[in-house]
Design an enzyme around this catalytic site. Structure first.
Site, mmCIF file in Angstrom:
data_model
loop_
_atom_site.group_PDB
_atom_site.id
_atom_site.type_symbol
_atom_site.label_atom_id
_atom_site.label_comp_id
_atom_site.label_asym_id
_atom_site.label_seq_id
_atom_site.Cartn_x
_atom_site.Cartn_y
_atom_site.Cartn_z
ATOM 1 N N TRP A 107 -73.276 -6.962 -17.870
ATOM 2 C CA TRP A 107 -73.071 -8.155 -17.036
ATOM 3 C C TRP A 107 -72.007 -7.889 -15.980
ATOM 4 C CZ3 TRP A 107 -76.998 -11.033 -17.076
ATOM 5 C CH2 TRP A 107 -77.681 -11.387 -18.252
ATOM 6 N N ASP A 177 -65.624 -14.008 -15.759
ATOM 7 C CA ASP A 177 -66.912 -14.422 -16.310
ATOM 8 C C ASP A 177 -66.698 -14.638 -17.802
ATOM 9 O OD1 ASP A 177 -69.418 -14.732 -17.378
ATOM 10 O OD2 ASP A 177 -70.258 -12.872 -16.562
ATOM 11 N N LYS A 201 -74.374 -20.479 -23.948
ATOM 12 C CA LYS A 201 -73.900 -19.707 -25.103
ATOM 13 C C LYS A 201 -72.926 -20.522 -25.942
ATOM 14 C CE LYS A 201 -75.353 -15.698 -22.834
ATOM 15 N NZ LYS A 201 -75.251 -15.038 -21.559
HETATM 16 C C1 LIG Z 1 -75.545 -14.408 -20.477
HETATM 17 C C2 LIG Z 1 -74.497 -13.874 -19.588
HETATM 18 C C3 LIG Z 1 -74.650 -13.862 -18.198
HETATM 19 C C4 LIG Z 1 -75.907 -14.342 -17.513
HETATM 20 O O1 LIG Z 1 -76.001 -15.714 -17.653
HETATM 21 P P1 LIG Z 1 -77.135 -16.569 -16.900
HETATM 22 O O2 LIG Z 1 -76.587 -17.963 -17.057
HETATM 23 O O3 LIG Z 1 -78.407 -16.327 -17.629
HETATM 24 O O4 LIG Z 1 -77.197 -16.136 -15.493
HETATM 25 C C5 LIG Z 1 -73.605 -13.397 -17.444
HETATM 26 N N1 LIG Z 1 -72.471 -12.942 -18.004
HETATM 27 C C6 LIG Z 1 -72.292 -12.953 -19.341
HETATM 28 C C7 LIG Z 1 -71.011 -12.447 -19.915
HETATM 29 C C8 LIG Z 1 -73.300 -13.419 -20.174
HETATM 30 O O5 LIG Z 1 -73.126 -13.406 -21.499
#
Ligand SMILES: *Cc1c(COP(=O)(O)O)cnc(C)c1O
Length: 365
Positions: A107, A177, A201
């Protein structure tokens, strides 16, 4: 459609992921008509006083939980964390600037590659040579003086690593993030320039992205970027420049209420440490299971481990699913097992997995 008795399995999915059962029950109870409103949350105007209250309460609870001050906006956006990979550089990276990216997983790497479309990117640390099995130590970080910002991924969902604490990155605003660990423990959001998370999540359902951004940073964006992708527009319009994901914000608000009822983020951290600790102990107990993350970088949210062979790993996932333990297959890019145990994941599910692991090893070890 017929009604069948509800049986919930233990859901170890990485995302969309388990939600607190009391939240689902409340949403179900009030789905047809919100008390005192007579309409479903799915049917009300995003400009109604009712929704004003829902959004304001969700934001206030998030601020209370994190201690976020008035010099940060809370924005409710769409497009997922992946859209933030673009919005962050579009808004914060000037044409003549450079942004630091700490690359600790796929990511993080995607975020850096996306940012390159908009300006200069300096990968100021990466653990790719170690297959992302750890996060860098502080002396491995080489921040660019006067970088526009420094970006990192607080929890690496796929490989199962997490920063034990957010590192010092010099004077640049820290951009985080936090898609897979926001609110799993206290976070010093006031110290960060911008924190973003896809909600699906640890925070709520899919369709909502939560952003906490320092007020002054929203003013950096050039005029040329699209209206919908400007933080300042969302901030000015209270996240309602256009129709926001009303239901997802409502459910996020219920999760915030649940977190407060659970005692807040310190209580969550204690509970998450206990859950992860029990699982890592089970992995470390013998040589049969093997944790893939370096001990100092182990995630509280995504616990990754291997078995002695891929055949056994497949069998493990199949038999676990049959025993009501769903979603234990690792990400397709790394294989193995992954148990995602977010805030809402019940402690009883961790116990059930550990019992299953002991029995599986007894039979196959
Ligand atoms: C799941 C995830 C993403 C992508 O998320 P989306 O909402 O599907 O774009 C980005 N960064 C991390 C750390 C993630 O776990």
């Amino acid at each position: 459609m017929s009604s069948t008795p509800t049986h919930r399995v233990f859901n170890f999915s990485a995302g969309p992921a388990v939600l607190p059962e009391p939240v689902l029950q409340e949403a179900q109870r009030d789905l047809v008509a919100l008390p005192g409103v007579g309409m479903s949350i799915l049917e009300i105007s995003h400009r109604s006083a009712v929704f004003d209250g829902v959004l304001e309460r969700a934001e206030a609870d998030l601020r209370t939980l994190t201690g976020l001050g008035d010099d940060h906006h809370v924005l409710f956006l769409q497009g997922g964390a992946s859209q933030q990979f673009a919005m962050v550089p579009m808004n914060l990276l000037p044409a003549d600037g450079v942004a630091d990216y700490i690359v600790t997983g796929s990511w993080a790497k995607k975020a850096a590659v996306e940012a390159e479309k908009f300006g200069r990117v300096n990968v100021c640390a990466t653990t790719e040579a170690d297959a992302f099995t750890r996060v860098p130590s502080s002396d491995e970080l080489h921040p660019t003086p006067s970088a526009a910002y420094a970006h990192l991924t607080s929890n690496n969902t796929i490989v199962g690593t997490q920063w034990p604490t957010l590192p010092e990155v010099g004077d640049a605003p820290l951009v985080v993030d936090a898609s897979s660990d926001l609110l799993c423990r206290p976070i010093d959001a006031n110290r960060c320039g911008l924190v973003y998370a896809g909600a699906q999540k640890n925070l709520g359902p899919a369709g909502l992205t939560v952003v906490m951004v320092r007020n002054d940073l929203t003013e950096r964006a050039p005029e040329s970027i699209p209206t919908m992708l400007r933080y300042a527009v969302a901030a000015k319009h209270g996240s309602r420049y256009n129709t926001p994901p009303v239901f997802a914000i409502y459910l996020f608000g219920l999760v915030m209420r649940w977190l407060r009822d659970m005692g807040g983020l310190s209580a969550m951290e204690t509970r998450n440490r206990r859950k992860a600790g029990v699982l890592y102990d089970a992995i470390d107990r013998t040589g049969f299971y093997r944790g893939t993350a370096h001990p100092g970088s182990r995630s509280l949210m995504n616990v990754t481990f291997r078995l002695p062979s891929e055949a056994l790993e497949q069998q493990f996932v199949t038999e676990a699913a049959a025993a009501g333990l769903s979603g234990l297959k690792g990400h397709r890019s790394v294989g193995g097992q992954r148990a995602s145990i977010y805030n809402a994941f019940p402690e009883a599910g961790v116990t059930a997995l550990v019992d299953f692991m002991v029995e599986f090893e007894r039979v196959h070890g």
